[in-house]
Enzyme design. Structure first.
Site, PDB file in Angstrom:
ATOM      1  N   CYS A 106       0.803  -1.228   0.000  1.00  0.00           N
ATOM      2  CA  CYS A 106       0.000   0.000   0.000  1.00  0.00           C
ATOM      3  C   CYS A 106       0.838   1.281   0.000  1.00  0.00           C
ATOM      4  O   CYS A 106       0.330   2.352  -0.302  1.00  0.00           O
ATOM      5  CB  CYS A 106      -0.969   0.002   1.178  1.00  0.00           C
ATOM      6  SG  CYS A 106      -0.171   0.124   2.788  1.00  0.00           S
TER       7      CYS A 106
ATOM      8  N   HIS B 177      -3.734  11.979  15.256  1.00  0.00           N
ATOM      9  CA  HIS B 177      -4.097  11.099  14.149  1.00  0.00           C
ATOM     10  C   HIS B 177      -2.844  10.357  13.666  1.00  0.00           C
ATOM     11  O   HIS B 177      -1.821  10.975  13.377  1.00  0.00           O
ATOM     12  CB  HIS B 177      -4.678  11.933  13.007  1.00  0.00           C
ATOM     13  CG  HIS B 177      -4.962  11.145  11.769  1.00  0.00           C
ATOM     14  ND1 HIS B 177      -6.086  10.364  11.631  1.00  0.00           N
ATOM     15  CD2 HIS B 177      -4.264  11.006  10.612  1.00  0.00           C
ATOM     16  CE1 HIS B 177      -6.068   9.780  10.438  1.00  0.00           C
ATOM     17  NE2 HIS B 177      -4.977  10.154   9.800  1.00  0.00           N
TER      18      HIS B 177
ATOM     19  N   HIS C 213      -5.217   4.817   9.606  1.00  0.00           N
ATOM     20  CA  HIS C 213      -6.474   4.071   9.670  1.00  0.00           C
ATOM     21  C   HIS C 213      -6.180   2.591   9.851  1.00  0.00           C
ATOM     22  O   HIS C 213      -5.069   2.131   9.608  1.00  0.00           O
ATOM     23  CB  HIS C 213      -7.285   4.283   8.393  1.00  0.00           C
ATOM     24  CG  HIS C 213      -7.815   5.677   8.272  1.00  0.00           C
ATOM     25  ND1 HIS C 213      -7.084   6.692   7.686  1.00  0.00           N
ATOM     26  CD2 HIS C 213      -8.981   6.240   8.692  1.00  0.00           C
ATOM     27  CE1 HIS C 213      -7.780   7.815   7.737  1.00  0.00           C
ATOM     28  NE2 HIS C 213      -8.938   7.580   8.343  1.00  0.00           N
TER      29      HIS C 213
ATOM     30  N   ASP D 246      -7.866  -6.215   6.293  1.00  0.00           N
ATOM     31  CA  ASP D 246      -7.269  -7.047   5.248  1.00  0.00           C
ATOM     32  C   ASP D 246      -5.793  -7.360   5.537  1.00  0.00           C
ATOM     33  O   ASP D 246      -5.006  -7.595   4.624  1.00  0.00           O
ATOM     34  CB  ASP D 246      -7.396  -6.348   3.885  1.00  0.00           C
ATOM     35  CG  ASP D 246      -6.767  -4.959   3.870  1.00  0.00           C
ATOM     36  OD1 ASP D 246      -6.131  -4.570   4.882  1.00  0.00           O
ATOM     37  OD2 ASP D 246      -6.897  -4.247   2.860  1.00  0.00           O
TER      38      ASP D 246
ATOM     39  N   ARG E 129      -4.805  -4.469   9.529  1.00  0.00           N
ATOM     40  CA  ARG E 129      -3.730  -3.681   8.919  1.00  0.00           C
ATOM     41  C   ARG E 129      -3.811  -2.256   9.453  1.00  0.00           C
ATOM     42  O   ARG E 129      -4.702  -1.506   9.096  1.00  0.00           O
ATOM     43  CB  ARG E 129      -3.845  -3.691   7.396  1.00  0.00           C
ATOM     44  CG  ARG E 129      -2.846  -2.744   6.695  1.00  0.00           C
ATOM     45  CD  ARG E 129      -2.803  -2.964   5.179  1.00  0.00           C
ATOM     46  NE  ARG E 129      -4.099  -2.779   4.561  1.00  0.00           N
ATOM     47  CZ  ARG E 129      -4.484  -1.669   3.901  1.00  0.00           C
ATOM     48  NH1 ARG E 129      -3.658  -0.649   3.763  1.00  0.00           N
ATOM     49  NH2 ARG E 129      -5.687  -1.588   3.362  1.00  0.00           N
TER      50      ARG E 129
ATOM     51  N   CYS F 202      -2.613   1.023   8.994  1.00  0.00           N
ATOM     52  CA  CYS F 202      -1.997   1.740   7.875  1.00  0.00           C
ATOM     53  C   CYS F 202      -1.602   3.117   8.398  1.00  0.00           C
ATOM     54  O   CYS F 202      -2.444   3.988   8.572  1.00  0.00           O
ATOM     55  CB  CYS F 202      -3.022   1.824   6.749  1.00  0.00           C
ATOM     56  SG  CYS F 202      -2.390   2.604   5.267  1.00  0.00           S
TER      57      CYS F 202
END
Ligand code: FE
Length: 146
Positions: free
Chosen positions: A79, A116, A119, A123, A131, A133
């Site tokens: 990703c 923050h 996310h 998957d 995951r 990310c």
């Protein structure tokens, strides 16, 4: 590790929850860290410093120093962002639903400073199939000592 001498809130040992205004964070954080951590920005895929890092060590919140991830939980993801299948402890992060940008996602925030981080998606690889990310800009990697 980045330089945190201008950030009085940064600590690798103090786990007390922080309540710091965005105005105050803006004074002590580098702009690229502030944009992601406090304005919920996202760095470009394949642009961050850790997306393909596979060294052994620990990942800390670049805003407050909170311990977030161990390299054992990092996996090679296509990703373009650093990806982990679990956090170092349940309280090291917290979650909020995020329905912005026409998507239903779950936002991951630092458990200590509420910044923050990225996310979480379902998957990922075993054993958790999750995951995390993450954005490299809000992580600090500390390699294991030889
Ligand atoms: Fe933090």
């Amino acid at each position: 590790m980045s330089d945190h001498k201008n950030n009085p809130y940064y600590s690798r040992t103090d786990t007390m929850h922080l309540k710091v205004s965005d105005a105050q964070w803006e004074k002590v954080l580098p702009k690229e860290v502030y944009n992601i951590a406090r304005d919920k920005g996202t760095e470009y895929a394949f642009s961050g410093k850790y997306w393909k890092t596979d060294s052994k060590g620990e990942y800390y919140c670049a805003v407050c120093g909170n311990h977030l991830f161990r390299s054992d939980a990092k996996f090679a993801s296509s990703c373009g962002w650093p990806s982990f299948f679990e956090a170092v402890s349940p309280s090291s992060v917290r979650y909020e639903s995020d329905n912005t940008h026409g998507m239903r996602r779950t936002e991951v925030l630092c458990g200590r400073c509420d910044s923050h981080l990225g996310h979480i998606f379902d998957d990922g690889p075993p054993p958790t199939h999750q995951r995390f990310c993450m954005n490299s800009a809000v992580l600090d990697f500390e390699p294991d000592k030889k």
